[in-house]
Write a protein that holds these residues in place. Structure first.
Motif, PDB file in Angstrom:
ATOM      1  N   LEU A  39      17.585 -26.453  34.022  1.00 43.77           N
ATOM      2  CA  LEU A  39      17.061 -25.711  33.422  1.00 43.77           C
ATOM      3  C   LEU A  39      16.020 -24.724  34.371  1.00 43.77           C
ATOM      4  CD1 LEU A  39      15.699 -27.725  30.143  1.00 43.77           C
ATOM      5  CD2 LEU A  39      17.942 -26.068  30.437  1.00 43.77           C
ATOM      6  N   PRO A  40      16.013 -23.519  34.109  1.00 42.91           N
ATOM      7  CA  PRO A  40      15.086 -22.682  35.075  1.00 42.91           C
ATOM      8  C   PRO A  40      13.671 -22.939  34.661  1.00 42.91           C
ATOM      9  CG  PRO A  40      15.999 -21.275  33.271  1.00 42.91           C
ATOM     10  CD  PRO A  40      16.428 -22.792  33.068  1.00 42.91           C
ATOM     11  N   GLU A  41      12.651 -22.173  35.590  1.00 42.95           N
ATOM     12  CA  GLU A  41      11.305 -21.932  35.247  1.00 42.95           C
ATOM     13  C   GLU A  41      11.659 -20.836  34.060  1.00 42.95           C
ATOM     14  OE1 GLU A  41       8.225 -21.771  38.490  1.00 42.95           O
ATOM     15  OE2 GLU A  41      10.100 -20.279  39.052  1.00 42.95           O
ATOM     16  N   PHE A  42      10.706 -21.282  33.203  1.00 48.19           N
ATOM     17  CA  PHE A  42      10.327 -20.484  31.986  1.00 48.19           C
ATOM     18  C   PHE A  42       9.701 -19.147  32.383  1.00 48.19           C
ATOM     19  CE2 PHE A  42      12.021 -23.753  29.367  1.00 48.19           C
ATOM     20  CZ  PHE A  42      12.040 -23.265  28.321  1.00 48.19           C
ATOM     21  N   PRO A  43       9.719 -17.961  31.887  1.00 46.56           N
ATOM     22  CA  PRO A  43       9.406 -16.620  32.424  1.00 46.56           C
ATOM     23  C   PRO A  43       7.788 -16.694  32.487  1.00 46.56           C
ATOM     24  CG  PRO A  43      10.960 -16.110  30.517  1.00 46.56           C
ATOM     25  CD  PRO A  43      10.699 -17.716  30.647  1.00 46.56           C
ATOM     26  N   GLU A  44       7.008 -17.306  31.684  1.00 39.35           N
ATOM     27  CA  GLU A  44       5.695 -17.401  31.698  1.00 39.35           C
ATOM     28  C   GLU A  44       5.281 -18.203  32.912  1.00 39.35           C
ATOM     29  OE1 GLU A  44       7.079 -19.892  28.117  1.00 39.35           O
ATOM     30  OE2 GLU A  44       7.263 -17.958  29.036  1.00 39.35           O
ATOM     31  N   LEU A  77       7.783  -8.111  36.885  1.00 39.94           N
ATOM     32  CA  LEU A  77       8.848  -8.783  37.495  1.00 39.94           C
ATOM     33  C   LEU A  77       9.683 -10.026  36.604  1.00 39.94           C
ATOM     34  CD1 LEU A  77       7.425  -8.822  41.079  1.00 39.94           C
ATOM     35  CD2 LEU A  77       9.137  -7.361  40.369  1.00 39.94           C
ATOM     36  N   THR A  78       8.815 -10.674  35.938  1.00 37.83           N
ATOM     37  CA  THR A  78       9.348 -11.697  35.115  1.00 37.83           C
ATOM     38  C   THR A  78      10.073 -11.247  33.953  1.00 37.83           C
ATOM     39  OG1 THR A  78       7.204 -12.236  34.221  1.00 37.83           O
ATOM     40  CG2 THR A  78       7.986 -13.535  36.312  1.00 37.83           C
ATOM     41  N   ASP A 110       2.898 -17.126  35.843  1.00 39.35           N
ATOM     42  CA  ASP A 110       1.743 -17.774  36.599  1.00 39.35           C
ATOM     43  C   ASP A 110       1.994 -18.032  38.150  1.00 39.35           C
ATOM     44  OD1 ASP A 110       0.731 -17.661  33.964  1.00 39.35           O
ATOM     45  OD2 ASP A 110       1.019 -19.503  33.415  1.00 39.35           O
ATOM     46  N   ARG A 111       2.964 -18.597  38.567  1.00 36.54           N
ATOM     47  CA  ARG A 111       3.291 -18.882  39.723  1.00 36.54           C
ATOM     48  C   ARG A 111       3.234 -17.695  40.814  1.00 36.54           C
ATOM     49  NH1 ARG A 111       7.670 -19.476  43.103  1.00 36.54           N
ATOM     50  NH2 ARG A 111       9.144 -19.134  41.566  1.00 36.54           N
ATOM     51  N   TYR A 112       3.613 -16.761  40.153  1.00 37.74           N
ATOM     52  CA  TYR A 112       3.622 -15.364  41.138  1.00 37.74           C
ATOM     53  C   TYR A 112       2.116 -15.108  41.306  1.00 37.74           C
ATOM     54  CZ  TYR A 112       8.776 -14.215  40.570  1.00 37.74           C
ATOM     55  OH  TYR A 112      10.080 -14.439  40.879  1.00 37.74           O
ATOM     56  N   ILE A 113       1.346 -15.259  40.339  1.00 40.58           N
ATOM     57  CA  ILE A 113       0.056 -14.746  40.418  1.00 40.58           C
ATOM     58  C   ILE A 113      -0.735 -15.780  41.596  1.00 40.58           C
ATOM     59  CG2 ILE A 113      -2.424 -14.613  39.075  1.00 40.58           C
ATOM     60  CD1 ILE A 113      -0.312 -13.610  36.860  1.00 40.58           C
ATOM     61  N   ASN A 137      16.934 -28.011  15.025  1.00 37.24           N
ATOM     62  CA  ASN A 137      15.239 -28.125  14.910  1.00 37.24           C
ATOM     63  C   ASN A 137      14.719 -27.793  16.170  1.00 37.24           C
ATOM     64  OD1 ASN A 137      15.900 -29.331  12.457  1.00 37.24           O
ATOM     65  ND2 ASN A 137      15.886 -31.416  13.124  1.00 37.24           N
ATOM     66  N   GLY A 138      14.553 -26.284  16.472  1.00 34.69           N
ATOM     67  CA  GLY A 138      14.213 -25.760  17.789  1.00 34.69           C
ATOM     68  C   GLY A 138      12.927 -25.041  17.178  1.00 34.69           C
ATOM     69  N   VAL A 139      12.375 -24.261  18.301  1.00 39.35           N
ATOM     70  CA  VAL A 139      11.214 -23.315  17.858  1.00 39.35           C
ATOM     71  C   VAL A 139      11.094 -22.256  19.061  1.00 39.35           C
ATOM     72  CG1 VAL A 139       9.469 -24.696  18.916  1.00 39.35           C
ATOM     73  CG2 VAL A 139       8.830 -22.983  17.304  1.00 39.35           C
ATOM     74  N   VAL A 140      10.866 -21.108  18.564  1.00 39.21           N
ATOM     75  CA  VAL A 140      10.650 -20.213  19.628  1.00 39.21           C
ATOM     76  C   VAL A 140       9.333 -19.337  19.443  1.00 39.21           C
ATOM     77  CG1 VAL A 140      11.324 -17.888  20.322  1.00 39.21           C
ATOM     78  CG2 VAL A 140      13.111 -19.657  19.986  1.00 39.21           C
ATOM     79  N   GLU A 141       8.544 -19.319  20.368  1.00 42.58           N
ATOM     80  CA  GLU A 141       7.366 -18.509  20.389  1.00 42.58           C
ATOM     81  C   GLU A 141       7.275 -17.159  20.536  1.00 42.58           C
ATOM     82  OE1 GLU A 141       4.594 -20.177  19.220  1.00 42.58           O
ATOM     83  OE2 GLU A 141       5.389 -22.039  19.413  1.00 42.58           O
TER      84      GLU A 141
END
Length: 479
Positions: A296-301, A321-322, A305-308, A103-107
């Motif tokens: 768990l790592p940071e998610f790409p998004e 880059l991400t 946002d952190r890079y910005i 029962n997961g979900v991927v956007e």
């Protein structure tokens, strides 16, 4: 009548563990001699008992968390019975009754906007072997190297409706699993494989059509072509009665651009699932669960946002880059050393990506140590190495990731010279050898000066500060 395509995917991902799922044989056999990574256990010899590789369960849990799944705290292994020559025990150890994640979900995002794709389950299982067909000898050889290599199978709900959505979904899976470092997800190496379940129904209907499962697709482009072909085949059958659609498994031939029937599609009952008595249930306690969650790592998004916000990168640079965890690792390692996010990003976006493209390498193939890149950037910004020679050093670093930039620059004569006497001697020789260029510059032709500048820089092998060289060149011409 208008029709809509309904697609569900079964994605098999080879986990990046060192050993197989139930024995200690190496899980890395790509390019190895046939049957060189096998033992009695993974060859299905009688009396051999499996032992679960804990790392496989770690990675299964991690993948489930990355895809927003519920993790079953008690997960079990089951026998899936079917006979095929590359399955030595005549059954596959997999998960049916209590998979590791559900029962997961991927956007995903396509030209039509954002969409949520539901994940039915993620289950761990062993891979089968590989059949190698020799047409010349009219024989088939069996390679068991891949037998018992650990897999997760990610089963989606039938929420996809186009080749574009399927591509976006697969790319999102690859990105998330690579970020979590649980899998390579390289279709060309067979570490990510996809079966497409497709049916067609009248637009607006909630009743599923006759389903076909397509196999033998080794690239996203092949998957897209197969979806387009199979959709057209189904619609043609419904509209024109060209054939009777059956629930079946089909093989995709990418050269001919067609699919061919292989066998009638099996049902769960055909596989006679039952709990494997040789593998005990795996109980995931709070400590184990929490340790995986903390890893768990940071998610790409989130990273974008952190890079910005933190590094002041542009939206475009942060987005590029991400796209790959390898790019992120290199950028962050370089920034840690050179302390300039702008310089690190510029080198990543220009020189690094240029070399990757020239060598036809994907972003995830980048292996350069980010700290070494940071040291190279400091050599340039500190005036110790010219940009042109720094690029040569970077090329060498692609071939040998252990290279120390400063030592390599010293050994190859790339360190800037502060000897103005040597520069003046080179400039004097260039002026005397090309009086026409001198005359052209004095008559107002700036290009003539740059031609002399280039000759001097070549003679100095790039080991001179450009501004210093230009100043000396102009002064000596004017004399």
């Amino acid at each position: 009548m208008r029709y809509e395509t309904v697609i569900g995917l079964e994605v098999h991902v080879e986990l990046a563990t060192n050993s197989k799922i139930f024995c200690s044989c190496s899980a890395h056999s790509f390019g190895a001699d046939p049957n060189s990574h096998v033992c009695p256990a993974c060859c299905g010899m009688p009396g051999m008992l499996p032992v679960v590789n804990k790392r496989v369960v770690d990675f299964g849990m991690k993948a489930g968390m990355m895809l927003g799944c519920h993790i079953n705290r008690t997960t079990t292994f089951d026998k899936k019975s079917y006979y095929y020559p590359d399955l030595p025990a005549a059954y596959q150890t997999t998960q049916w009754f209590a998979p590791v994640a559900v029962n997961g979900v991927v956007e995903i995002e396509t030209s039509k906007g954002k969409k949520s794709v539901r994940i039915k389950q993620i289950h761990m299982e062993e891979d089968a072997g590989k059949l190698v067909h020799d047409i010349r000898e009219d024989t088939t050889h069996v390679d068991f190297n891949r037998t018992s290599v650990p897999l997760i199978e990610i089963v989606s709900q039938p929420d996809l409706s186009s080749a574009e959505e399927v591509e976006a979904y697969l790319e999102r899976l690859k990105t998330l699993l690579r970020y979590a470092r649980v899998a390579e997800c390289e279709m060309a190496h067979g570490t990510m494989r996809c079966d497409v379940n497709l049916s067609v129904r009248p637009e607006g209907s909630d009743k599923l059509g006759v389903r076909a499962e397509m196999k033998n697709m080794n690239s996203i482009e092949a998957i897209k072509r197969a979806i387009e072909y199979e959709t057209a085949r189904h619609i043609d059958a419904l509209e024109n009665g060209t054939e009777v659609l059956r629930q079946e498994t089909r093989r995709w031939d990418d050269i001919k651009g067609k699919s061919y029937a292989m066998r009638t599609k099996e049902t769960a009952g055909d596989y006679r699932y039952f709990p494997d008595p040789n593998v005990m249930p795996v109980v995931i306690d709070d400590e184990w669960f929490d340790s995986i969650q903390r890893s768990l790592p940071e998610f790409p998004e989130v990273k974008r946002d952190r890079y910005i916000s933190e590094y002041g990168l542009s939206e475009y640079d942060a987005e590029q880059l991400t796209k790959s965890i390898a790019l992120c690792d290199c950028f962050e390692g370089a920034f840690e050393v050179c302390k300039s996010a702008k310089d690190a990003a510029n080198w990543m976006m220009s020189e690094i990506m240029s070399i990757l493209n020239a060598r036809k390498m994907t972003y995830d193939m980048l292996q350069i140590n980010g700290k070494s890149l940071g040291e190279l950037i400091l050599l340039v910004s500190g005036g110790k190495v010219g940009r042109a020679n720094a690029k040569k050093i970077l090329f060498a670093m692609f071939d040998d990731v252990s290279i120390d930039p400063a030592a390599y620059a010293e050994a190859n004569g790339y360190v800037m010279s502060n000897d103005t006497g040597k520069v003046e001697a080179v400039v004097k020789a260039a002026i005397e050898a090309d009086p026409k260029a001198v005359a052209d510059y004095k008559s107002g032709k700036e290009k003539a000066l740059m031609a002399l500048f280039g000759k001097c820089m070549k003679e100095l092998k790039g080991n001179c500060d450009p501004q210093t060289l230009k100043t000396i060149l102009v002064e000596m011409i004017n004399k």
